[in-house]
Design an enzyme around this catalytic site. Structure first.
Site, PDB file in Angstrom:
ATOM      1  N   ARG A  61       0.960  -1.045  -0.060  1.00 45.92           N
ATOM      2  CA  ARG A  61       0.144  -0.006  -0.181  1.00 45.92           C
ATOM      3  C   ARG A  61       0.955   1.136   0.018  1.00 45.92           C
ATOM      4  O   ARG A  61       0.551   2.178  -0.677  1.00 45.92           O
ATOM      5  CB  ARG A  61      -0.994  -0.081   1.014  1.00 45.92           C
ATOM      6  CG  ARG A  61      -2.022   1.027   1.082  1.00 45.92           C
ATOM      7  CD  ARG A  61      -3.099   0.706   2.072  1.00 45.92           C
ATOM      8  NE  ARG A  61      -2.527   0.770   3.518  1.00 45.92           N
ATOM      9  CZ  ARG A  61      -3.405   0.866   4.557  1.00 45.92           C
ATOM     10  NH1 ARG A  61      -4.739   0.354   4.349  1.00 45.92           N
ATOM     11  NH2 ARG A  61      -2.772   0.644   5.717  1.00 45.92           N
ATOM     12  N   LYS A  86      -2.806   6.296   1.242  1.00 44.14           N
ATOM     13  CA  LYS A  86      -2.492   6.927   2.722  1.00 44.14           C
ATOM     14  C   LYS A  86      -1.432   8.015   2.732  1.00 44.14           C
ATOM     15  O   LYS A  86      -0.234   7.958   3.004  1.00 44.14           O
ATOM     16  CB  LYS A  86      -1.921   5.612   3.841  1.00 44.14           C
ATOM     17  CG  LYS A  86      -2.375   5.936   5.032  1.00 44.14           C
ATOM     18  CD  LYS A  86      -2.288   4.408   5.823  1.00 44.14           C
ATOM     19  CE  LYS A  86      -2.614   4.498   7.423  1.00 44.14           C
ATOM     20  NZ  LYS A  86      -3.996   4.912   7.519  1.00 44.14           N
ATOM     21  N   GLU A 104     -16.228   6.053   3.504  1.00 41.60           N
ATOM     22  CA  GLU A 104     -15.858   5.537   4.803  1.00 41.60           C
ATOM     23  C   GLU A 104     -15.663   6.611   5.793  1.00 41.60           C
ATOM     24  O   GLU A 104     -16.603   7.475   5.684  1.00 41.60           O
ATOM     25  CB  GLU A 104     -14.178   5.083   4.393  1.00 41.60           C
ATOM     26  CG  GLU A 104     -13.485   6.227   3.936  1.00 41.60           C
ATOM     27  CD  GLU A 104     -11.818   5.890   4.040  1.00 41.60           C
ATOM     28  OE1 GLU A 104     -11.091   6.090   5.056  1.00 41.60           O
ATOM     29  OE2 GLU A 104     -11.440   5.456   2.985  1.00 41.60           O
TER      30      GLU A 104
END
Length: 347
Positions: free
Chosen positions: A88, A190, A226
């Site tokens: 990620r 992220k 989210e």
């Protein structure tokens, strides 16, 4: 393997530490310059020295990850799926025009940092864990809007207490009027900039008496996305697990793991698809998935004064979410056999 401070474990009251930063002995640092990463090193210095014009300070060119090390029931120190954090972080780096930090080196940095701070890994049963924070940022001077040419990868750790003090209780969230991520933006990586955007929304939510925000898709405001730091997971009346699908949702490692647990360990049907907000009242349970909390039950959603209360989980965690949480934590703590490759032992 013992760290440099054999008294460290004895000096910490594990049952009373909060979810905050505590300086530990060593952290890992590697610098990128002239097109390549140096070999990396462990250091006792917890300060970062960069140019006043560093890209990270001017244009927020920074990414990060979060994972944990903990002691299992049989006394081993392990991490949970660090290879997925490495992957990620590579995706995040590519999106922000940063060099990727190699996956094998990322996992090696995790192992080295935990080994160097082994006395800070909380004992089994304490409810505490060692939280690991890998991050990368543009470190050289950039005044025009462009990517940096030099970067620093760092990884520090800090012991943290249980995310839920006094047990896991359902939380109350609200529908946010703010957007978390733009379509085709950076919601799927992220990056620090995403979290900066969410700070005002979460402070405002707390001031209004809510625990979290539910963000809807920015384009139509009809689909569930989210929260500021966790993916949603819903349970239908017939015990099917449904989780929202969107290109602007961060792919939670915990959520992905819970979907495997639901299907392979609990025999539940799992579906990842777009979830319309108008469907939400039909679900019987709702949870938020994250590294810190594993899965937090949601008891109530406030839509501008109109309340959606879940049939299971208004006052206590619903049965399916409880089973999911207990199974995943059982796998992490070595009480239940893990799928191949999920547990990385720190030797």
């Amino acid at each position: 393997m013992k760290g440099s401070n054999d008294m460290a474990k004895k000096d910490i009251d594990w049952s009373n530490i909060g979810f905050g930063y505590m300086k530990t002995d060593k952290r890992y640092v590697s610098n990128y310059k002239d097109g390549s990463w140096d070999e990396g090193t462990l250091t006792g210095d917890d300060t970062v020295v960069i140019s006043e014009c560093a890209a990270v300070l001017q244009y927020a060119q920074t990414i990060f990850e979060g994972l944990k090390a903990y002691t299992t029931v049989d006394g081993r120190v392990v991490c949970f799926r660090p290879d997925l954090n490495a992957e990620r972080m590579e995706d995040s780096a590519k999106r922000l025009e940063m060099p990727t930090f190699p996956k094998d080196r990322f996992v090696d940095a995790v192992v080295k940092t935990v080994q160097a701070n082994i006395d800070y890994v909380p004992p089994y049963g304490s409810g505490a864990t060692l939280y690991l924070r890998p991050y990368m940022f543009g470190s050289d001077a950039v005044i025009g809007v462009k990517p940096a040419t030099e970067y620093q990868f760092r990884l520090f750790c800090t012991p943290v207490g249980p995310y839920f003090k006094g047990g896991v209780k359902p939380i109350t969230i609200r529908i946010s009027d703010f957007d978390r991520a733009a379509p085709h933006g950076t919601g799927h990586i992220k990056a620090g900039l995403n979290y900066a955007m969410s700070l005002h929304a979460i402070v405002d939510a707390h001031n209004q008496g809510f625990d979290e925000n539910m963000y809807l898709d920015a384009a139509t405001r009809t689909k569930v996305e989210e929260t500021g730091g966790a993916n949603f997971l819903f349970v239908t009346k017939d015990n099917k697990i449904v989780t929202p699908k969107s290109d602007s949702i961060l792919p939670s490692i915990t959520r992905r793991s819970l979907m495997v647990v639901a299907k392979d360990y609990l025999g539940l049907e799992v579906e990842q698809r777009e979830v319309l907000f108008e469907e939400v009242p039909e679900f019987v349970e709702c949870g938020l998935c994250s590294t810190a909390a594993v899965i937090s039950p949601v008891g109530c959603i406030n839509d501008h004064g109109k309340e959606i209360k879940f049939a299971n989980g208004c006052t206590e965690m619903g049965p399916v979410i409880k089973k999911l949480r207990d199974t995943l934590t059982g796998i992490q703590m070595g009480q239940i056999g893990a799928p191949d490759g999920w547990i990385k032992e720190i030797k």
